[in-house]
Design an enzyme around this catalytic site. Structure first.
Site, mmCIF file in Angstrom:
data_model
loop_
_atom_site.group_PDB
_atom_site.id
_atom_site.type_symbol
_atom_site.label_atom_id
_atom_site.label_comp_id
_atom_site.label_asym_id
_atom_site.label_seq_id
_atom_site.Cartn_x
_atom_site.Cartn_y
_atom_site.Cartn_z
ATOM 1 N N HIS A 84 0.834 -1.220 0.000
ATOM 2 C CA HIS A 84 0.000 0.000 0.000
ATOM 3 C C HIS A 84 0.863 1.263 0.000
ATOM 4 O O HIS A 84 0.507 2.268 0.619
ATOM 5 C CB HIS A 84 -0.943 0.026 1.205
ATOM 6 N N ASN A 157 -10.369 -2.835 2.317
ATOM 7 C CA ASN A 157 -10.032 -2.845 0.894
ATOM 8 C C ASN A 157 -11.289 -2.604 0.067
ATOM 9 O O ASN A 157 -12.398 -2.600 0.601
ATOM 10 C CB ASN A 157 -9.440 -4.199 0.495
ATOM 11 N N HIS A 348 -4.174 0.991 11.850
ATOM 12 C CA HIS A 348 -3.956 -0.268 12.566
ATOM 13 C C HIS A 348 -5.318 -0.873 12.910
ATOM 14 O O HIS A 348 -6.104 -0.233 13.615
ATOM 15 C CB HIS A 348 -3.168 0.031 13.851
ATOM 16 N N TYR A 371 0.767 -4.162 12.128
ATOM 17 C CA TYR A 371 0.637 -2.733 11.811
ATOM 18 C C TYR A 371 1.452 -1.840 12.738
ATOM 19 O O TYR A 371 1.998 -0.830 12.300
ATOM 20 C CB TYR A 371 -0.841 -2.320 11.760
HETATM 21 FE FE1 HDE Z 1 -2.610 -4.809 5.409
HETATM 22 N N1 HDE Z 1 -0.787 -4.015 5.875
HETATM 23 N N2 HDE Z 1 -1.938 -6.636 5.918
HETATM 24 N N3 HDE Z 1 -4.345 -5.656 4.765
HETATM 25 N N4 HDE Z 1 -3.269 -3.035 4.811
HETATM 26 C C1 HDE Z 1 -0.439 -2.729 5.739
HETATM 27 O O1 HDE Z 1 0.641 -1.481 7.415
HETATM 28 C C2 HDE Z 1 -0.841 -6.865 6.650
HETATM 29 C C3 HDE Z 1 -4.677 -6.981 4.809
HETATM 30 C C4 HDE Z 1 -4.523 -2.724 4.387
HETATM 31 O O2 HDE Z 1 -3.257 3.489 3.990
HETATM 32 C C5 HDE Z 1 0.877 -2.419 6.386
HETATM 33 O O3 HDE Z 1 0.959 0.708 7.870
HETATM 34 C C6 HDE Z 1 -0.767 -8.275 7.006
HETATM 35 C C7 HDE Z 1 -6.071 -7.170 4.574
HETATM 36 C C8 HDE Z 1 -4.582 -1.333 4.019
HETATM 37 O O4 HDE Z 1 -1.670 3.296 5.485
HETATM 38 C C9 HDE Z 1 1.289 -3.746 7.011
HETATM 39 C C10 HDE Z 1 -1.863 -8.860 6.417
HETATM 40 C C11 HDE Z 1 -6.577 -5.920 4.369
HETATM 41 C C12 HDE Z 1 -3.314 -0.830 4.248
HETATM 42 C C13 HDE Z 1 0.146 -4.645 6.602
HETATM 43 C C14 HDE Z 1 -2.597 -7.812 5.744
HETATM 44 C C15 HDE Z 1 -5.488 -4.985 4.502
HETATM 45 C C16 HDE Z 1 -2.506 -1.907 4.748
HETATM 46 C C17 HDE Z 1 1.868 -1.731 5.494
HETATM 47 C C18 HDE Z 1 -2.261 -10.318 6.429
HETATM 48 C C19 HDE Z 1 -8.026 -5.531 4.050
HETATM 49 C C20 HDE Z 1 -2.831 0.578 3.984
HETATM 50 C C21 HDE Z 1 1.920 -0.280 5.943
HETATM 51 C C22 HDE Z 1 -2.440 -10.826 7.712
HETATM 52 C C23 HDE Z 1 -8.924 -5.790 5.149
HETATM 53 C C24 HDE Z 1 -3.074 1.469 5.170
HETATM 54 C C25 HDE Z 1 1.143 -0.242 7.146
HETATM 55 C C26 HDE Z 1 -2.636 2.882 4.862
HETATM 56 C C27 HDE Z 1 -1.174 -1.783 5.146
HETATM 57 C C28 HDE Z 1 0.102 -5.924 6.996
HETATM 58 C C29 HDE Z 1 -3.773 -8.089 4.994
HETATM 59 C C30 HDE Z 1 -5.676 -3.575 4.309
HETATM 60 C C31 HDE Z 1 2.648 -4.288 6.624
HETATM 61 C C32 HDE Z 1 0.323 -8.926 7.806
HETATM 62 C C33 HDE Z 1 -6.841 -8.498 4.575
HETATM 63 C C34 HDE Z 1 -5.789 -0.586 3.483
HETATM 64 O O5 HDE Z 1 1.336 -3.669 8.404
#
Ligand code: HDE
Length: 724
Positions: A84, A157, A348, A371
């Site tokens: 992202h 999402n 988060h 997060y």
């Molecule tokens: Fe994320 N995801 N994600 N994700 N995600 C991040 O956090 C992660 C997942 C989503 O505009 C990171 O601050 C793991 C699902 C959005 O700043 C990180 C898993 C969904 C955003 C991270 C998922 C999301 C992130 C990277 C699997 C939809 C952007 C930067 C367990 C429900 C937020 C950050 C923004 C961002 C980890 C799966 C949505 C690395 C480990 C499912 C919208 O922490």
């Protein structure tokens, strides 16, 4: 240096202890608002020349002004988000329509009078921070609510399911989709071997692949996409009762996608397409709006859904559990500074308020660790909550202290609890009744590293999604699979994917396979492979119309962009009338010509041109108007750029309206004027050929707007034959 004035809204209070100093500094700088200083406040005499040993001599190491400036510059970049990374944000507010007290004690959902400030960040997942907006990808839809009880983040999402079921597979998924490690290609694209290799070995990803190969992965605008919390959460009311809840954002402008060819061209013509669209809509007062919807399932009733509510590769069909609309989100203010706000915002899923809790979804559970951890490296330490965009607006206190970039100047000698030395600054945890309470769910032993068998059905909902699509949307899904898999070099990977697809729909798999130089799909071959589960529930719903986009128009023509193609000699009266009607309805009309400046109308008036064919091609618009005027139509018909503009708009399903001689420009599409009336009436959708005399009674505008409001006309004649 001029001190920026803080806007009243938003979490921008100065840090503790900074207020007295602020007054002092305001007084000091009052008379010198335009003077540049160093970061220490020292006035700079010259911002164009470094300090040198002689006018043509070497620069001196003692030039602390130069060094401070360059040092700051050298450290301007922070690590981009690992996923992202590419995003755009905006401020706004959320208001509930009704009290949700029956289900949740969350204060911001109690009363329609409560308006909660929000910051929203939309994003793509795979690309780097500078990648193009319109790539085929999932879009993030992250909302931070600055509530009176603390910040609540709904980090969702634009697709309601996910690729994997357990967080432990997330690094593998992301490594597979990111550019390949040896040569770092391709950027922001899933169309390469490693992604499809992984996907082909993870049949649980099949449902999500159906969504990412659909036009959902190519939103027309952030303002025209749905948002989903994806996981099941819990609403807890004041009595402690729990209900499962899934969150939905429904855009007021409807859910609309781009054509794949169009999306690829936009990526080159305007890589900031979505960012610009959001920014301009807010700047011009067309504030984007979504409604918050919830699907509520009684605790205990989830076993009747037919699938596991904790499995993030499943959605709850709206046909099965309807979405209740409970409130409205409005984005009405662009950030003042991209870096300080959109880049430094830290979301988060663990930022909760009382009345909302997690479920045991193993994907969500892993996110709860990730997060905070990622912010430590991205934002450089544990104090990222102190950045203005991340601060809670309610009082906040604890005894955490120090750390990189600490801004709060905490007073007193006490940094522990319990204490007796706090002298009035004694904060205590006040019994069990206050604050956030975790839902006291019974856990089922034993401790175990295994997937629940209730997660084993990998295909039923992929089939449900496929069955719910319109003919055109099915065509687009087939084309997307063909495109992506044709970029995969290893034939065995292509074969594994189509063998998996055979479990979604044999016809779909066959249509994909036929262009890929591989064998016909074999469902049995898939069944023998690693990760494949031979299990399929009986779906309670065969088709769900809310899963398709076509035929669900919304938003009318508001903010739709209409190109009016002009050259000297254009007939102005019908043009002006249609332009006026469209503008009154909220559409944005732009005159496009070969050159900037003006064109003369048939009656000798001058019309100001907004854009050229080269700087604003058809992919930047939703619809095209070709006014009459013999010499204008003749000039445009002889101009390759203008002809291409119209052909391309036709190919991308856009509404085209030609008035009088304007029809000449449709010649290459098989439409011609007057002398050959049958051709004029060729039955196709979204092409209007208007008699100028009928324009003035407003009917042409009405028909034109009704066609634009349908978004696109995918099922028009000969669309594949157009060479644009
Ligand atoms: Fe994320 N995801 N994600 N994700 N995600 C991040 O956090 C992660 C997942 C989503 O505009 C990171 O601050 C793991 C699902 C959005 O700043 C990180 C898993 C969904 C955003 C991270 C998922 C999301 C992130 C990277 C699997 C939809 C952007 C930067 C367990 C429900 C937020 C950050 C923004 C961002 C980890 C799966 C949505 C690395 C480990 C499912 C919208 O922490």
């Amino acid at each position: 240096m001029p001190r920026p004035k803080r806007k009243a809204a938003g979490p921008t209070r100065p840090a503790d202890g900074a207020r007295d100093k602020q007054t002092q500094l305001d007084a000091f700088t009052a008379g010198s608002a335009n003077v540049l200083t160093t970061n220490q406040g020292l006035q700079i005499p010259d911002n164009h020349n470094s300090l040198k040993g002689g006018v043509r001599g070497p620069t001196l190491l003692e030039d602390f002004i130069l060094r401070e400036k360059i040092t700051h510059f050298d450290h301007e970049r922070i690590p981009e988000r690992v996923v992202h990374a590419r995003g755009s944000g905006a401020h706004g507010y959320f208001k509930p329509y009704k009290s949700m007290v029956q289900y949740t004690s969350a204060a911001f959902l109690q009363d329609p009078a409560i308006e909660t400030p929000v910051f929203v960040r939309f994003s793509t997942v795979a690309g780097s921070r500078g990648s193009a907006d319109t790539v085929r990808d999932v879009r993030g839809f992250a909302v931070k609510f600055y509530t009176a009880e603390g910040n609540y983040d709904l980090v969702g999402n634009n697709i309601p399911v996910f690729f994997i079921q357990d967080a432990i597979k997330f690094p593998d998924l992301i490594h597979a989709v990111k550019p390949e490690p040896h040569h770092e290609m391709p950027q922001a694209a899933s169309a390469h071997d490693t992604f499809w290799d992984f996907a082909s070995l993870m049949p649980e990803s099949t449902h999500m692949l159906m969504w990412t190969m659909s036009d959902r992965a190519l939103p027309r605008s952030f303002r025209m996409m749905e948002g989903f919390g994806v996981h099941a959460f819990r609403f807890i009311n004041a009595r402690g009762d729990s209900h499962f809840v899934k969150f939905h954002w429904k855009p007021k402008l409807g859910v609309h996608g781009l054509a794949w060819d169009e999306a690829q061209k936009i990526a080159g013509k305007d890589p900031d397409f979505h960012r610009r669209d959001l920014w301009e809509a807010i700047e011009s007062g067309h504030f984007p709006e979504w409604e918050l919807g919830v699907q509520i399932v009684d605790d205990g009733q989830e076993s009747e859904l037919g699938f596991d509510i904790l499995d993030a590769t499943k959605l709850i069909p709206e046909e099965q559990v309807p979405v209740q609309i409970i409130g409205k989100l409005v984005l009405n203010r662009n950030p003042d500074n991209f870096f300080a706000e959109t880049e430094q915002v830290a979301f988060h899923p663990g930022h909760l308020v009382p009345g909302i809790d997690f479920s045991n979804d193993p994907l969500l559970q892993g996110r709860l660790f990730s997060y905070t951890d990622t912010q430590l490296s991205r934002l450089g330490g544990a104090n990222f909550h102190e950045l203005p965009i991340n601060r809670a607006v309610c009082p906040m206190h604890n005894f955490q202290r120090d750390g990189m970039h600490r801004q709060a100047i905490s007073k007193g000698r006490v940094a522990y609890e319990p204490n007796t030395l706090g002298n009035g600054a004694e904060y205590r945890v006040d019994g069990a009744a206050q604050g956030f309470q975790s839902y006291p769910e019974q856990l089922e032993p034993p401790k175990i590293r295994r997937r629940s068998p209730s997660f084993d059905d990998h295909f039923s909902q992929a089939t449900l999604f496929w069955n719910s699509q319109s003919v055109a949307e099915k065509d687009h899904i087939v084309a997307a699979f063909r495109f992506e898999l044709s970029k995969v070099d290893v034939p065995e990977i292509r074969q594994r994917i189509v063998d998996n697809l055979a479990h979604v729909d044999l016809k779909l798999a066959g249509r994909v396979a036929v262009t890929l130089g591989i064998a016909a799909p074999d469902p049995k071959a898939a069944a023998g492979r690693l990760g494949f589960r031979d299990y399929r529930i009986t779906s309670k719903v065969d088709e769900d119309p809310t899963l398709r986009m076509v035929g669900r128009p919304g938003g009318g023509v508001k903010t739709r962009k209409v190109a009016i193609l002009v050259a000297n000699g254009v007939e102005s009266a019908p043009l002006r009338r249609i332009q006026q009607d469209l503008t009154e309805a909220g559409a944005l009309c732009k005159l496009v010509a070969q050159h900037l400046g003006t064109v003369s109308t048939a009656s000798g008036r001058q019309l100001a041109v907004d854009h050229t064919f080269a700087n604003m091609p058809s992919v930047m618009f939703d619809a095209v108007l070709i006014p009459g005027g013999a010499s204008s139509a003749a000039a445009l018909s002889g101009l390759g750029e203008a002809v291409h503009f119209v052909l391309e708009a036709y190919k991308h399903g856009k509404t085209i309206c030609a008035v009088n001689d304007g029809v000449q420009l449709l010649g290459t599409l098989g439409f011609s004027q007057g002398k050959n009336p049958e051709l004029v009436t060729v039955p196709t959708v979204g092409v209007l050929i208007a008699d100028g005399r009928k324009v003035l009674d407003g009917q042409v505008s009405q028909d034109f707007m009704a066609a634009i409001a349908l978004h696109r006309h995918w099922d028009r004649l000969n669309i594949d034959a157009i060479p644009a």
